[in-house]
Design a protein around this motif. Sequence first.
Motif: not given
Length: 105
Positions: A17-25, A36-44
């Motif tokens: 999903a869209a995530i921000a730096s520091g989020d639990v993934v 780092g930040d990433a949009a849904e389906d982008e490399p994270c």
Amino acid sequence: MRNFVQKGENLTIPAPAAIASGDVVIVGEIVGIAAGDAAEDEPCDVVTVGVFSLDKVAADAFAVGDAVYWDSANKLATSTASGNTKIGVAVKVAVSGSAAVEVKL
């Protein structure tokens, strides 16, 4: 070793999903913290090893070594196992009423 790929402490995976730096993934059995930040389906890039301070359910308390779970609906660490994903263990006491818990992934 010819078959060694990487240490695996940091992984690049598609963002669920869209995530921000520091989020639990959490993707399947992979648990990490977004680097780092990433949009849904982008490399994270996610860090899968280390100790992180995470916001927790205020009423929950943790002793050193207690299991820590992730409540993805509320985006908080919790001591409640049912319906949540285990993300690691507490490495420092976190009393009821405190805002965060230190978790070793």
